[in-house]
Design a protein around this motif. Structure first.
Motif, mmCIF file in Angstrom:
data_model
loop_
_atom_site.group_PDB
_atom_site.id
_atom_site.type_symbol
_atom_site.label_atom_id
_atom_site.label_comp_id
_atom_site.label_asym_id
_atom_site.label_seq_id
_atom_site.Cartn_x
_atom_site.Cartn_y
_atom_site.Cartn_z
ATOM 1 N N GLY A 118 0.911 -1.123 -0.032
ATOM 2 C CA GLY A 118 0.074 -0.054 0.132
ATOM 3 C C GLY A 118 1.008 1.251 -0.129
ATOM 4 O O GLY A 118 1.869 1.210 0.692
ATOM 5 N N VAL A 119 0.600 2.477 -0.897
ATOM 6 C CA VAL A 119 1.510 3.393 -1.122
ATOM 7 C C VAL A 119 0.531 4.730 -0.869
ATOM 8 O O VAL A 119 -0.569 4.792 -1.443
ATOM 9 C CB VAL A 119 2.115 3.562 -2.323
ATOM 10 N N ALA A 120 1.215 5.697 -0.253
ATOM 11 C CA ALA A 120 0.272 7.050 0.161
ATOM 12 C C ALA A 120 1.284 8.103 -0.116
ATOM 13 O O ALA A 120 2.657 7.832 0.311
ATOM 14 C CB ALA A 120 -0.440 7.163 1.451
ATOM 15 N N THR A 121 0.852 9.244 -0.352
ATOM 16 C CA THR A 121 1.787 10.340 -0.909
ATOM 17 C C THR A 121 1.330 11.540 -0.080
ATOM 18 O O THR A 121 0.294 11.667 -0.110
ATOM 19 C CB THR A 121 2.040 10.691 -2.149
ATOM 20 N N GLY A 122 2.290 11.968 0.529
ATOM 21 C CA GLY A 122 1.896 13.607 1.409
ATOM 22 C C GLY A 122 3.196 13.607 2.463
ATOM 23 O O GLY A 122 3.811 13.035 2.374
ATOM 24 N N GLN A 123 2.860 14.657 3.059
ATOM 25 C CA GLN A 123 3.835 15.056 4.387
ATOM 26 C C GLN A 123 3.892 14.115 5.262
ATOM 27 O O GLN A 123 2.713 13.333 5.477
ATOM 28 C CB GLN A 123 3.345 16.443 4.707
ATOM 29 N N ALA A 163 -0.720 2.349 5.628
ATOM 30 C CA ALA A 163 -0.732 1.152 6.439
ATOM 31 C C ALA A 163 -2.329 0.603 6.112
ATOM 32 O O ALA A 163 -2.312 -0.703 5.850
ATOM 33 C CB ALA A 163 -0.840 1.469 7.817
ATOM 34 N N ARG A 164 -3.239 1.216 6.022
ATOM 35 C CA ARG A 164 -4.490 0.881 5.775
ATOM 36 C C ARG A 164 -4.814 0.544 4.354
ATOM 37 O O ARG A 164 -5.499 -0.375 4.141
ATOM 38 C CB ARG A 164 -5.667 2.123 5.956
ATOM 39 N N VAL A 165 -4.145 1.142 3.571
ATOM 40 C CA VAL A 165 -4.287 0.529 2.190
ATOM 41 C C VAL A 165 -3.527 -0.648 1.866
ATOM 42 O O VAL A 165 -4.237 -1.620 1.182
ATOM 43 C CB VAL A 165 -3.639 1.764 1.179
ATOM 44 N N SER A 166 -2.420 -0.774 2.509
ATOM 45 C CA SER A 166 -1.977 -2.256 2.325
ATOM 46 C C SER A 166 -2.611 -3.170 2.896
ATOM 47 O O SER A 166 -2.600 -4.316 2.603
ATOM 48 C CB SER A 166 -0.438 -2.135 3.116
ATOM 49 N N ALA A 167 -3.321 -2.945 3.943
ATOM 50 C CA ALA A 167 -4.200 -4.008 4.623
ATOM 51 C C ALA A 167 -5.355 -4.529 4.007
ATOM 52 O O ALA A 167 -5.748 -5.566 4.008
ATOM 53 C CB ALA A 167 -4.911 -3.360 5.910
ATOM 54 N N VAL A 168 -5.877 -3.695 2.845
ATOM 55 C CA VAL A 168 -6.757 -4.278 2.017
ATOM 56 C C VAL A 168 -6.374 -4.576 0.394
ATOM 57 O O VAL A 168 -7.045 -5.047 -0.378
ATOM 58 C CB VAL A 168 -8.062 -3.011 1.711
ATOM 59 N N ALA A 169 -4.940 -4.507 0.362
ATOM 60 C CA ALA A 169 -4.452 -5.200 -0.795
ATOM 61 C C ALA A 169 -4.569 -6.620 -0.978
ATOM 62 O O ALA A 169 -4.308 -7.269 0.018
ATOM 63 C CB ALA A 169 -3.075 -4.704 -0.910
ATOM 64 N N GLY A 170 -4.656 -7.205 -1.895
ATOM 65 C CA GLY A 170 -4.537 -8.591 -2.230
ATOM 66 C C GLY A 170 -3.243 -8.984 -2.599
ATOM 67 O O GLY A 170 -2.057 -8.356 -2.695
ATOM 68 N N PRO A 171 -3.092 -10.275 -2.478
ATOM 69 C CA PRO A 171 -1.642 -11.060 -2.896
ATOM 70 C C PRO A 171 -1.100 -10.587 -4.198
ATOM 71 O O PRO A 171 -1.887 -10.463 -5.144
ATOM 72 C CB PRO A 171 -1.953 -12.324 -2.910
ATOM 73 N N SER A 172 0.047 -10.176 -4.104
ATOM 74 C CA SER A 172 0.759 -9.398 -5.464
ATOM 75 C C SER A 172 0.259 -8.498 -5.967
ATOM 76 O O SER A 172 0.264 -8.044 -7.165
ATOM 77 C CB SER A 172 0.971 -10.651 -6.494
ATOM 78 N N GLN A 173 -0.405 -7.588 -5.141
ATOM 79 C CA GLN A 173 -1.037 -6.366 -5.552
ATOM 80 C C GLN A 173 -0.444 -5.166 -4.855
ATOM 81 O O GLN A 173 -0.252 -5.039 -3.495
ATOM 82 C CB GLN A 173 -2.606 -6.443 -5.384
ATOM 83 N N THR A 174 -0.222 -3.958 -5.859
ATOM 84 C CA THR A 174 0.025 -2.789 -5.171
ATOM 85 C C THR A 174 -0.825 -1.669 -5.328
ATOM 86 O O THR A 174 -1.274 -1.426 -6.443
ATOM 87 C CB THR A 174 1.399 -2.217 -6.000
ATOM 88 N N LEU A 175 -1.633 -1.333 -4.228
ATOM 89 C CA LEU A 175 -2.519 -0.453 -4.057
ATOM 90 C C LEU A 175 -2.176 1.021 -4.007
ATOM 91 O O LEU A 175 -1.103 1.080 -2.950
ATOM 92 C CB LEU A 175 -3.771 -0.616 -3.200
#
Length: 293
Positions: free
Chosen positions: A215-220, A237-249
């Protein structure tokens, strides 16, 4: 440090430690500030020492015992190697710390100069190069420990961390901290974070590790004691928690910044997703390599 008592005299190195604390206070460091520094020092050095101990046990002592050497002879033979490895380890730590401190001091000076120039209107702020945070971990790691055992699973986690370390550096980022079966990474911009994340997923697959989700987020971000904090960190962290296997959200800001800065990336919209701790739903996008041609 042990508590002082009449029957337990102060060790020479403990006395030197106290004098160093006093010197820091004279140079302007606060008690709270020194507590923060020492807490981080303690945690980091403890990990270094534990790693050195594990290396010695696994690479020196265990082969001797497996070869039939008695514990009595082990202590005699290993003593010389122990002292030599300790000396090497101490020197390596010093050299690494000195190099990293040089880079940190230079980065701080450049940052202060840029702030001063910006304050006097001599350098515009660059709002298009916000840092990006990426959380990556191995999918199904808990089940893996039951399947192959704790030791083998830990070895896979260590290999994953090594790959993440190499690839984050290759894209001008770094690992902020390991998370057992995952890592938190910081990059100077969104494009670097996405490129590194896709490479991490691909390389982990080649190394026959469990599927990686990112999971990737951009900001300060707010740096503190070698760690980073803030809404961007929480979002990643929250974005990575909902990502599936072999997935970059990635979040919307990350997609927009990465598309503007780099070629060869494609993003598939997944719609707005409800994330724990965020009042409003967050639009998410699956990052992937753009098709050739």
């Amino acid at each position: 440090m042990p508590p002082l008592s009449a029957d337990q005299p102060l060790r020479e190195d403990d006395a030197e430690f106290i004098w160093l604390l006093a010197e820091c206070r004279q140079l302007g460091a606060s008690v709270v500030g020194m507590e923060r520094v020492l807490r981080v020092f303690g945690q980091s050095v403890r990990r270094c020492v534990d790693t050195m101990r594990d290396l010695f046990r696994g690479e020196v002592e265990e082969p001797m015992l497996n070869a039939g050497l008695s514990y009595h002879h082990l202590f005699e033979v290993a003593a010389t190697k122990r002292l030599a490895l300790q000396r090497i380890g101490f020197r390596m730590l010093f050299l690494l710390q000195r190099r990293m401190l040089e880079e940190a001091v230079f980065d701080n000076i450049v940052g202060r100069l840029q702030d001063a120039l910006r304050e006097h209107g001599l350098e515009p702020g660059d709002e298009d190069s916000l840092p990006a945070v990426a959380f990556a971990d191995l999918s199904g790691f808990t089940g893996l420990t039951h399947e192959i055992g704790d030791v083998s699973a830990a070895e896979k986690a260590a290999r994953f961390e090594a790959i993440a370390q190499r690839l984050s550096c290759a894209f001008d980022g770094r690992i902020v901290k390991p998370l057992g079966d995952g890592v938190m990474m910081l990059f100077p911009d969104a494009a670097s974070a996405v490129q590194a994340s896709l490479s991490l997923v691909e390389q982990s697959r080649l190394d026959e590790l469990p599927p990686v989700r990112v999971g990737v987020a951009t900001g300060q971000v707010v740096p503190r004691d070698g760690d980073i904090f803030g809404r961007t960190v929480n979002l990643a962290a929250r974005v990575s928690a909902v990502a599936g296997p072999s997935q970059t959200l990635v979040c919307l800001n990350t997609r927009a910044a990465a598309e503007a800065a780099a070629r060869g990336l494609a993003f598939q919209g997944l719609g707005a997703v409800s994330l724990k701790g965020f009042k409003d739903s967050v639009p998410l996008f699956a990052a992937q390599r753009a098709a050739a041609g």
